[in-house]
Write a protein that holds these residues in place. Structure first.
Motif, short mmCIF file in Angstrom:
data_model
loop_
_atom_site.label_atom_id
_atom_site.label_comp_id
_atom_site.label_asym_id
_atom_site.label_seq_id
_atom_site.Cartn_x
_atom_site.Cartn_y
_atom_site.Cartn_z
N CYS A 135 -22.61 -22.99 12.19
CA CYS A 135 -24.24 -22.94 13.15
C CYS A 135 -23.65 -22.31 14.85
CB CYS A 135 -24.25 -24.24 13.44
SG CYS A 135 -25.24 -25.34 14.43
N GLY A 136 -24.64 -21.64 15.00
CA GLY A 136 -24.68 -21.34 16.60
C GLY A 136 -25.96 -21.96 17.00
N MET A 137 -26.08 -21.96 18.51
CA MET A 137 -27.29 -22.31 19.50
C MET A 137 -27.27 -21.91 20.85
SD MET A 137 -27.67 -26.46 17.78
CE MET A 137 -28.77 -26.23 17.88
N LEU A 138 -27.97 -21.57 21.65
CA LEU A 138 -28.20 -22.08 22.65
C LEU A 138 -27.91 -22.97 23.36
CD1 LEU A 138 -31.79 -19.73 22.91
CD2 LEU A 138 -29.86 -18.88 22.22
N ASN A 139 -27.84 -22.75 24.72
CA ASN A 139 -27.27 -23.82 25.68
C ASN A 139 -28.42 -24.25 26.47
OD1 ASN A 139 -28.58 -22.42 27.38
ND2 ASN A 139 -25.83 -21.82 28.20
N THR A 140 -29.54 -24.35 26.16
CA THR A 140 -30.95 -25.00 26.35
C THR A 140 -31.39 -26.14 25.20
OG1 THR A 140 -32.87 -23.47 25.42
CG2 THR A 140 -31.77 -23.35 27.64
#
Length: 421
Positions: A332-337
């Motif tokens: 999993c990788g995600m944006l900080n928004t």
């Protein structure tokens, strides 16, 4: 020598200090310079919502094409190449045509401030105005009311399920977000409304009443369900038994229902079987079947999904229950928004482990450490990895019969598709 599209796109990124700046003035200005291509489009179907826009558009396009029609389509973001965003009469835009259109819009803009999404949306509308087709399918980029696509006079609008996402731009309540999505409604133009929270539906109905826009609402005017392996759709015109959607998950039943409701309203119901059978939409519960990452995964299954908000996490968790049991590892990788813990929480009951990565090349990525911390808040056991490839190698070494799901962001999904060839 003509610049490549990548060169022009890089220049367009510099025309505005913000990636997102929700006003329509700049778009209207550029469209006027270009003699209003938005007024010369084939009939437009405009699609807004939080989740399911792209899948619904894909099924609707497959259905219209199955009925013998030609469709333009505009979607965002792209995964591997920008060209994915613009489909002309059924075919992805060519490199030469894209480069020429972008250069033409850049010249017409004259260096004035405009965001990347705004000027590329204008380029798409210009392309659509010059190419014969039967329909133009437009996916909203963000929100609806002030989105760059909201400059058209559509023949039909669609609002897919509304949920919490992009709160910094659209508002911090479901009512505020629904009001932005309902901004695509137009006087007298019918709208297909997907399953909604009661508060969101109230807002959509209020806006529609003020505009005298007829609504065709899930659960009131049409119904869809999965029965004995088939999709069953019913409205005032009768019952339709269809193949199940090719796209996986219970949420795709709802998306299929919206597509079929639209086909009925457009008098193209004969295309409904093709809508179920032929639609494809990359990075939505996509099983990867070839490429270097698949080879590295060995006997593990490798899946990819770009969902990134709590509603998408819940839909993904449900879709996973439909697969034969295997130990599940998330990369999993995600944006900080995004609400990372909210996205992961529905997945916690199914996943054996989460491998946290950052998204290469994305300024707004969460670090692997931040993603791991969010996973632990969501109740998942998690570790950090430097890359997707490293995470796959770690999983294969410890659990060679695992199901590996790369998830959390369309930007991560796009990077995976590029790296995997």
């Amino acid at each position: 020598m003509t610049d490549t599209s990548d060169v022009v796109l890089d220049r367009l990124m510099t025309l505005h200090p913000k990636v997102i700046d929700l006003v329509l003035d700049r778009v209207h200005r550029l469209l006027e310079v270009l003699d209003h291509p938005e007024t010369r489009l084939p009939p437009v179907i405009h699609i807004a919502g939080t989740n399911g826009k792209g899948s619904t558009l894909a099924m609707l396009r497959a259905g219209l094409e199955g009925a013998g029609d030609r469709c333009h389509a505009y979607t965002s973001p792209h995964l591997a190449r920008f060209h994915e965003r613009i489909r002309l009469a059924g075919t992805l835009i060519s490199e030469d045509r894209l480069s020429d259109l972008l250069a033409e819009c850049e010249a017409a803009n004259g260096g004035a401030p405009i965001t990347y999404f705004e000027i590329t949306t204008v380029a798409a509308l210009l392309a659509f105005s010059r190419t014969p087709a039967d329909w133009t399918l437009l996916e909203v980029g963000l929100g609806g009311r002030l989105d760059a696509t909201n400059v058209v006079n559509p023949a039909l609008t669609v609002i897919t399920p509304v949920s919490m996402d992009h709160e910094g731009f659209l508002g911090d309540t479901i009512e505020k977000i629904a009001a932005e999505k309902a901004g695509i409604l137009k006087p007298g133009v019918p709208c297909i409304v997907g399953p909604q929270d009661d508060a969101a539906l109230d807002v959509i109905e209020y806006r529609a009443a003020r505009l005298n826009a007829p609504l065709h609402i899930h659960g009131q005017h049409w119904h869809v369900s999965e029965e004995n392996g088939a999709l069953v759709f019913q409205d005032e015109n009768g019952l339709m038994d269809l193949p199940p959607p090719r796209l996986i998950g219970a949420h795709q039943i709802q998306n299929a229902g919206m597509a079929v409701a639209a086909l009925r309203l457009l008098d193209r119901a004969q295309g409904a079987p093709a809508a179920m059978r032929d639609a494809t939409w990359p990075a939505r519960m996509q099983r990867l079947s070839h490429g270097p990452l698949v080879e590295a995964a060995g006997t593990c299954e490798l899946w990819l999904d770009g969902g990134h908000n709590p509603a998408a996490g819940a839909a993904l968790a449900e879709a996973l229950t439909r697969l034969p049991p295997r130990p599940l590892h998330l990369i999993c990788g995600m944006l900080n928004t995004k609400d990372a813990a909210g996205y992961m929480r529905p997945l916690a009951a199914q996943a054996t482990h989460l491998h946290a990565v950052s998204i290469p090349g994305e300024a707004n990525t969460l670090s692997a450490a931040e993603t791991r911390a969010a996973a632990e808040r969501a109740g998942l056991t998690a570790t950090e990895d430097r890359s997707v490839a490293e995470a796959i190698a770690r999983i294969v070494a410890t659990e060679p019969d695992a199901r590996i799901l790369i998830c959390g962001s369309l930007y991560l999904a796009g990077r995976v598709l590029r790296d995997n060839g």
